[in-house]
Design a protein around this motif. Structure first.
Motif, PDB file in Angstrom:
ATOM      1  N   UNK A 115      -8.212 -13.792  -6.298  1.00  0.00           N
ATOM      2  CA  UNK A 115      -7.600 -13.103  -5.155  1.00  0.00           C
ATOM      3  C   UNK A 115      -6.214 -13.636  -4.822  1.00  0.00           C
ATOM      4  N   UNK A 116      -5.617 -14.354  -5.766  1.00  0.00           N
ATOM      5  CA  UNK A 116      -4.321 -14.965  -5.432  1.00  0.00           C
ATOM      6  C   UNK A 116      -3.206 -13.936  -5.244  1.00  0.00           C
ATOM      7  N   UNK A 117      -3.383 -12.754  -5.853  1.00  0.00           N
ATOM      8  CA  UNK A 117      -2.376 -11.695  -5.659  1.00  0.00           C
ATOM      9  C   UNK A 117      -2.966 -10.561  -4.820  1.00  0.00           C
ATOM     10  N   UNK A 118      -2.136  -9.960  -3.991  1.00  0.00           N
ATOM     11  CA  UNK A 118      -2.506  -8.650  -3.468  1.00  0.00           C
ATOM     12  C   UNK A 118      -1.891  -7.629  -4.425  1.00  0.00           C
ATOM     13  N   UNK A 119      -2.690  -6.632  -4.804  1.00  0.00           N
ATOM     14  CA  UNK A 119      -2.247  -5.713  -5.865  1.00  0.00           C
ATOM     15  C   UNK A 119      -2.078  -4.284  -5.350  1.00  0.00           C
ATOM     16  N   UNK A 120      -0.863  -3.767  -5.519  1.00  0.00           N
ATOM     17  CA  UNK A 120      -0.615  -2.345  -5.257  1.00  0.00           C
ATOM     18  C   UNK A 120      -0.609  -1.625  -6.604  1.00  0.00           C
ATOM     19  N   UNK A 121      -0.914  -0.336  -6.583  1.00  0.00           N
ATOM     20  CA  UNK A 121      -0.862   0.452  -7.821  1.00  0.00           C
ATOM     21  C   UNK A 121      -0.163   1.779  -7.540  1.00  0.00           C
ATOM     22  N   UNK A 122       0.329   2.403  -8.617  1.00  0.00           N
ATOM     23  CA  UNK A 122       1.018   3.688  -8.468  1.00  0.00           C
ATOM     24  C   UNK A 122       0.004   4.819  -8.372  1.00  0.00           C
ATOM     25  N   UNK A 123       0.326   5.804  -7.537  1.00  0.00           N
ATOM     26  CA  UNK A 123      -0.469   7.032  -7.464  1.00  0.00           C
ATOM     27  C   UNK A 123       0.488   8.209  -7.552  1.00  0.00           C
ATOM     28  N   UNK A 124       0.109   9.252  -8.295  1.00  0.00           N
ATOM     29  CA  UNK A 124       1.016  10.395  -8.489  1.00  0.00           C
ATOM     30  C   UNK A 124       0.418  11.652  -7.871  1.00  0.00           C
ATOM     31  N   UNK A 125       0.914  12.064  -6.707  1.00  0.00           N
ATOM     32  CA  UNK A 125       0.344  13.230  -6.024  1.00  0.00           C
ATOM     33  C   UNK A 125       0.386  14.516  -6.855  1.00  0.00           C
TER      34      UNK A 125
ATOM     35  N   UNK B 255     -10.372   4.143 -10.832  1.00  0.00           N
ATOM     36  CA  UNK B 255     -10.645   2.979 -11.696  1.00  0.00           C
ATOM     37  C   UNK B 255      -9.783   1.785 -11.263  1.00  0.00           C
ATOM     38  N   UNK B 256      -8.548   2.074 -10.867  1.00  0.00           N
ATOM     39  CA  UNK B 256      -7.675   0.984 -10.395  1.00  0.00           C
ATOM     40  C   UNK B 256      -8.311   0.337  -9.167  1.00  0.00           C
ATOM     41  N   UNK B 257      -8.832   1.161  -8.273  1.00  0.00           N
ATOM     42  CA  UNK B 257      -9.502   0.622  -7.075  1.00  0.00           C
ATOM     43  C   UNK B 257     -10.721  -0.202  -7.482  1.00  0.00           C
ATOM     44  N   UNK B 258     -11.517   0.345  -8.384  1.00  0.00           N
ATOM     45  CA  UNK B 258     -12.742  -0.364  -8.804  1.00  0.00           C
ATOM     46  C   UNK B 258     -12.398  -1.682  -9.509  1.00  0.00           C
ATOM     47  N   UNK B 259     -11.248  -1.711 -10.166  1.00  0.00           N
ATOM     48  CA  UNK B 259     -10.852  -2.945 -10.861  1.00  0.00           C
ATOM     49  C   UNK B 259     -10.244  -3.985  -9.911  1.00  0.00           C
ATOM     50  N   UNK B 260     -10.031  -3.588  -8.657  1.00  0.00           N
ATOM     51  CA  UNK B 260      -9.589  -4.589  -7.682  1.00  0.00           C
ATOM     52  C   UNK B 260      -8.248  -4.342  -7.020  1.00  0.00           C
ATOM     53  N   UNK B 261      -7.688  -3.131  -7.181  1.00  0.00           N
ATOM     54  CA  UNK B 261      -6.399  -2.855  -6.513  1.00  0.00           C
ATOM     55  C   UNK B 261      -6.615  -2.695  -5.012  1.00  0.00           C
TER      56      UNK B 261
END
Ligand code: FAD
Length: 306
Positions: free
Chosen positions: A136-146, A164-170
């Protein structure tokens, strides 16, 4: 560590994106720009990362400037031409330098190639790798394309990737540009139905320049230009075209100024619409300039978020 996703769940946030300037003069001017931007008390300022690691040194320098200016630095990071070990080393270096917020991206496939030329294929892999190696050392943002990423098989398959990005920990989503509000609203509905609960930080590029707007929409992203924006571009069209190095338009300067003014008004209206849809954050591409950004923020009342 401040968890931005938690902050976004508590209240609407404002943040900015900058890029590492190409020139030394640009680097020298940036601290002042960041200081101006920080007057709006952004929750964070993110800095882009050149695919293939072309500007890594400057990206890290800019992140330190952001810290100095008094807000949280978020680094963009891509998989392009990066090995597992290389990624691990770079991420450890970020942590050592006090940068623990990251936007985990695949990056654009290099011209002439068909793969990332690195050890991983997709952003989902990067998110999983960061969680495995760094907990948990990083907070992770990911890209989403509307509108769906330009290379996706379908909007539904792209949304499955986001899940899947959410399930992987984003932790939260930063969106690709989208001027088509009906599509954005549909996408919101679809991602919620798909079980995506990450807060949504909307990426917004101020409309200031015709060539930059067309370039951003069409060179890579395939964004729909909705009618009002297309009309603005036509109304103030620079002849022979906005990309020409020596335009022969008699009204060049006037058109540029009028387009900028109309573009700022357009951007303000877009922000109003996003906020009405209940997004969690407004993420403005500051383009390393603070003046237009202040006009926009004051125009849409975002300074009252402070
Ligand atoms: P992914 O989520 O990996 O998706 C890429 C494509 O592959 C999509 O079409 C997706 O549907 C598909 N896909 C994903 N996983 C799978 C799977 N398992 N099986 C099959 N298909 C799959 N680029 C930079 O180089 N530097 C930056 O600083 C930068 N900043 C950005 C900031 C934001 C807010 C955004 C939205 C984009 C940014 N980009 C940046 C661009 C980004 O790198 C590109 O849009 C890139 O093409 C896709 O990255 P991604 O993380 O969305 O990829």
């Amino acid at each position: 560590m401040v968890r931005l996703a938690e902050v976004m769940r508590q209240h609407e946030t404002l943040s900015f994106e900058v890029f590492p300037p190409k020139t030394d003069v640009g680097m020298e001017k940036l601290p002042k720009v960041l200081e101006e931007l920080c007057k709006f008390k952004p929750e964070y300022i993110s800095c882009t990362y050149g695919a293939g690691g072309t500007n890594v040194g400057k990206n890290r320098e800019v992140l330190q400037m952001v810290k100095q200016a008094g807000t949280i630095p978020v680094t963009h990071f891509t998989l392009i031409k990066n090995t597992r070990e290389g990624i691990k080393d770079q991420l450890q270096q970020y942590l050592d330098e006090g940068v623990d917020h990251i936007l985990a991206l695949r990056g654009d496939i290099p011209r002439g190639e068909t793969t990332t030329c690195g050890d991983f294929d997709y952003a989902t892999d990067l998110v999983a790798f960061i969680r495995k190696e760094f907990g948990d050392q990083f907070e992770i943002a990911v890209a989403g394309s509307p509108e769906g990423h330009i290379a996706c098989r379908s909007l539904d398959s792209d949304i499955a990737v986001l899940k899947q990005k959410q399930d992987n920990g984003a932790d939260y989503i930063m969106t690709q540009l989208c001027w088509d509000m009906e599509q954005f609203d549909r996408w919101l509905d679809k991602i919620h139905k798909a079980g995506i609960t990450m807060p949504i930080d909307v990426g917004i590029m101020p409309i200031l320049d015709q060539a930059a707007t067309i370039n951003m929409a069409l060179s890579r992203n395939g964004c729909v230009m909705e009618r009002e924006l297309s009309r603005l571009i036509s109304k103030y069209w620079i002849f022979p075209n906005p990309f020409d190095k020596e335009p022969f338009d008699d009204a060049l300067e006037q058109k540029k100024a009028d387009f900028r003014k109309a573009g700022i008004e357009y951007t303000i209206k877009q922000i109003d619409k996003y906020r009405a849809l209940g997004v969690h954050g407004i993420h403005l591409y500051a383009l390393n300039k603070s003046e237009a950004v202040s006009e926009i923020i004051e125009g849409c009342g975002l300074h009252t978020l402070v």
